[in-house]
Design a protein around this motif. Structure first.
Motif, PDB file in Angstrom:
ATOM      1  N   VAL A 228      -7.305 -46.278 -32.554  1.00 53.77           N
ATOM      2  CA  VAL A 228      -8.296 -46.757 -33.520  1.00 53.77           C
ATOM      3  C   VAL A 228      -9.134 -45.601 -34.031  1.00 53.77           C
ATOM      4  N   ILE A 229      -9.582 -44.743 -33.137  1.00 55.57           N
ATOM      5  CA  ILE A 229     -10.391 -43.592 -33.551  1.00 55.57           C
ATOM      6  C   ILE A 229      -9.584 -42.657 -34.434  1.00 55.57           C
ATOM      7  N   ASP A 230      -8.325 -42.432 -34.028  1.00 50.38           N
ATOM      8  CA  ASP A 230      -7.481 -41.532 -34.840  1.00 50.38           C
ATOM      9  C   ASP A 230      -7.258 -42.106 -36.233  1.00 50.38           C
ATOM     10  N   SER A 231      -7.046 -43.410 -36.316  1.00 50.29           N
ATOM     11  CA  SER A 231      -6.832 -44.037 -37.626  1.00 50.29           C
ATOM     12  C   SER A 231      -8.088 -43.932 -38.487  1.00 50.29           C
ATOM     13  N   ALA A 232      -9.267 -44.152 -37.855  1.00 46.79           N
ATOM     14  CA  ALA A 232     -10.515 -44.066 -38.613  1.00 46.79           C
ATOM     15  C   ALA A 232     -10.746 -42.649 -39.106  1.00 46.79           C
ATOM     16  N   MET A 233     -10.521 -41.671 -38.221  1.00 51.78           N
ATOM     17  CA  MET A 233     -10.721 -40.285 -38.639  1.00 51.78           C
ATOM     18  C   MET A 233      -9.711 -39.884 -39.709  1.00 51.78           C
ATOM     19  N   HIS A 234      -8.494 -40.380 -39.621  1.00 47.32           N
ATOM     20  CA  HIS A 234      -7.488 -40.061 -40.622  1.00 47.32           C
ATOM     21  C   HIS A 234      -7.875 -40.644 -41.983  1.00 47.32           C
ATOM     22  N   ARG A 235      -8.424 -41.851 -41.920  1.00 45.06           N
ATOM     23  CA  ARG A 235      -8.833 -42.466 -43.188  1.00 45.06           C
ATOM     24  C   ARG A 235      -9.993 -41.700 -43.799  1.00 45.06           C
ATOM     25  N   LEU A 236     -10.943 -41.227 -42.958  1.00 42.71           N
ATOM     26  CA  LEU A 236     -12.113 -40.519 -43.490  1.00 42.71           C
ATOM     27  C   LEU A 236     -11.760 -39.118 -43.984  1.00 42.71           C
ATOM     28  N   ARG A 238      -8.725 -38.210 -45.249  1.00 40.72           N
ATOM     29  CA  ARG A 238      -7.551 -38.205 -46.101  1.00 40.72           C
ATOM     30  C   ARG A 238      -7.866 -37.504 -47.417  1.00 40.72           C
ATOM     31  N   PRO A 239      -6.963 -36.651 -47.907  1.00 42.87           N
ATOM     32  CA  PRO A 239      -7.231 -35.955 -49.185  1.00 42.87           C
ATOM     33  C   PRO A 239      -7.332 -36.958 -50.340  1.00 42.87           C
ATOM     34  N   GLY A 240      -8.004 -36.560 -51.330  1.00 41.92           N
ATOM     35  CA  GLY A 240      -8.162 -37.412 -52.501  1.00 41.92           C
ATOM     36  C   GLY A 240      -9.600 -37.807 -52.688  1.00 41.92           C
ATOM     37  N   ASN A 241      -9.772 -39.000 -53.176  1.00 40.59           N
ATOM     38  CA  ASN A 241     -11.127 -39.481 -53.405  1.00 40.59           C
ATOM     39  C   ASN A 241     -11.870 -39.626 -52.087  1.00 40.59           C
ATOM     40  N   PRO A 242     -13.119 -39.152 -52.041  1.00 40.43           N
ATOM     41  CA  PRO A 242     -13.890 -39.319 -50.799  1.00 40.43           C
ATOM     42  C   PRO A 242     -14.182 -40.786 -50.546  1.00 40.43           C
TER      43      PRO A 242
END
Length: 437
Positions: A228-236, A238-242
């Protein structure tokens, strides 16, 4: 056969001691003075009376004196005839002729006008005969005493031999008993060591199984919050729009919940390890159980988003509930029971928390409206890492209930589970209570 040798030695000791006792009795009897013996004294007294009568007859003594001496001599001869000494004389061949001398003496009785000169001659001859027989009596007595001493010597040797035999047999018996006792002690110690080794082996097996189950559980329970933490950090990141502030707050909240879950899992495992090695000492005193329950509910409100799925209803009785407990450990128990109630309760259902005074006990019931437990699940609910088959996909370590019971028993209390009327489960904390008036 196992005890035949010991029984034979015991019987041998008893037999030898019996023989020794019989011989000692025989020795005692032979040492007694027999009434048929000491013939030298009797013959001496008879001879003295004969000499006294002869002296009275030769000195022209008064007839009364002569008659007195005559009667005394006759009484001594009658004693030889009528007393127990007669048997001794007969067996020794010395009785022959004595009664003839007595009869001749009676025929010359001065009271019946017997010839005084003839009486003097008869008494002189009787004295001579008594001297001869006295010598033979003394010789016979010495012979009997010699035979008796020889017999006593043999009996003494036999008694000594039997006592020594009994002593040797007793020593051998004692040695055998000591040896068997040592063997029995060694066998008992070996059995105790074997049982201890078996218990240690079982404990090692249980510990190994516990470590394996714990490692599997940790691997499963840790992987989920980390994912869950890894997914949240990956989403935050992720390249592109902040990401928008709303997404950041949502991901942060999810990450915080995952971290809190990891912290709870770690804290539970560490506390359980401390309890297992006896490193937890409760600080017991009188405390308000209502206040402890309210604090546990407040802490849960602050740390668990699951509260949004239902309500916690804290009931109160008509008097304060005072428990003899450690407030920190009691709070940990209630927190574990509350987390379990929230974990297994359906969304929107209520959880009732009710401290009560039950006689001399203080109790706190936590009732949920979840699926409850089957009798098989209730039987193993307090075992380490035990989890129902229906709940394996839910978060949890399987240590909450065992830890709660351990902490309660450290305070002379307990934790029990029972089905709730209408569905669900009632977890009851039991503690020693201080009755207030």
């Amino acid at each position: 056969m196992r005890y035949g040798g010991l029984a034979a030695l015991i019987l041998a000791c008893i037999g030898l001691l019996t023989v020794a006792a019989v011989n000692i009795v025989r020795i005692e009897r032979q040492m007694q003075i027999s009434a048929t013996e000491n013939m030298t004294w009797i013959f001496g007294q008879t001879q003295i009376e004969a000499l006294n009568l002869a002296a009275a007859l030769s000195s022209d003594a008064d007839p009364a004196e002569v008659q007195l001496r005559f009667d005394l001599l006759v009484s001594r001869l009658n004693l030889l005839r009528d007393g127990p000494q007669w048997r001794f004389l007969s067996e020794a061949g010395l009785a022959e002729g004595l009664m003839g001398w007595r009869d001749g003496l009676l025929a010359l009785d001065p009271a019946e006008g017997g010839d005084r000169a003839a009486l003097a001659a008869h008494v002189a001859a009787l004295s001579t005969a008594l001297r001869g027989k006295a010598s033979r009596v003394m010789s016979r007595e010495w012979q009997i005493q010699s035979e008796r001493l020889d017999s006593l010597g043999r009996l003494h040797l036999l008694a000594l031999a039997t006592v020594l035999g009994a002593l040797i047999s007793g020593t051998v018996l004692a040695a055998l008993l000591i040896d068997r006792e040592r063997r029995l002690i060694r066998s008992t110690m070996d059995q105790l060591r074997a049982k201890q080794l078996e218990r240690d082996l079982d404990q090692e097996r249980r510990t190994s199984e516990g470590y394996r189950r714990f490692s599997d559980l940790i691997a499963h329970q840790v992987r989920t919050p980390l994912a869950v933490i890894d997914s949240a950090m990956h989403r935050l990141t992720r390249p592109g729009n902040p990401p928008s502030p709303e997404i950041i707050r949502a991901k942060a909240e999810v990450s915080r919940e995952a971290v809190a879950r990891l912290v709870r899992l770690t804290d539970t495992a560490l506390l359980m390890a401390r309890v297992d090695r006896g490193a937890v000492e409760p600080d017991l005193a009188c405390h308000d159980l209502d206040r402890i329950a309210a604090a546990a509910i407040e802490d849960l409100h602050e740390s668990a988003r699951a509260l949004k799925t239902g309500r916690v209803i804290l009931g109160s009785g008509n008097r304060p509930v005072t428990a003899i407990c450690d407030p920190v450990l009691t709070g940990e128990i209630l927190a574990n029971l509350l987390r379990n109630a929230f974990l297994y309760s359906p969304p929107g259902s209520d959880i009732d928390v009710r401290p009560m005074q039950d006689g001399e006990l203080a109790v706190c019931d936590i009732s949920d409206r979840g699926p409850g437990m089957t009798p098989e699940e209730l039987a193993v609910a307090f075992e380490d890492f035990a989890r129902g088959a229906r709940h394996r996909d839910l978060p949890g370590s399987g240590l909450g209930l065992p830890l709660a019971r351990h902490l309660a028993r450290l305070q002379d209390g307990d934790v029990t589970l029972a089905p709730r009327a209408g569905g669900g489960l009632v977890a009851r904390l039991i503690l020693p209570g201080a009755v207030t008036t």
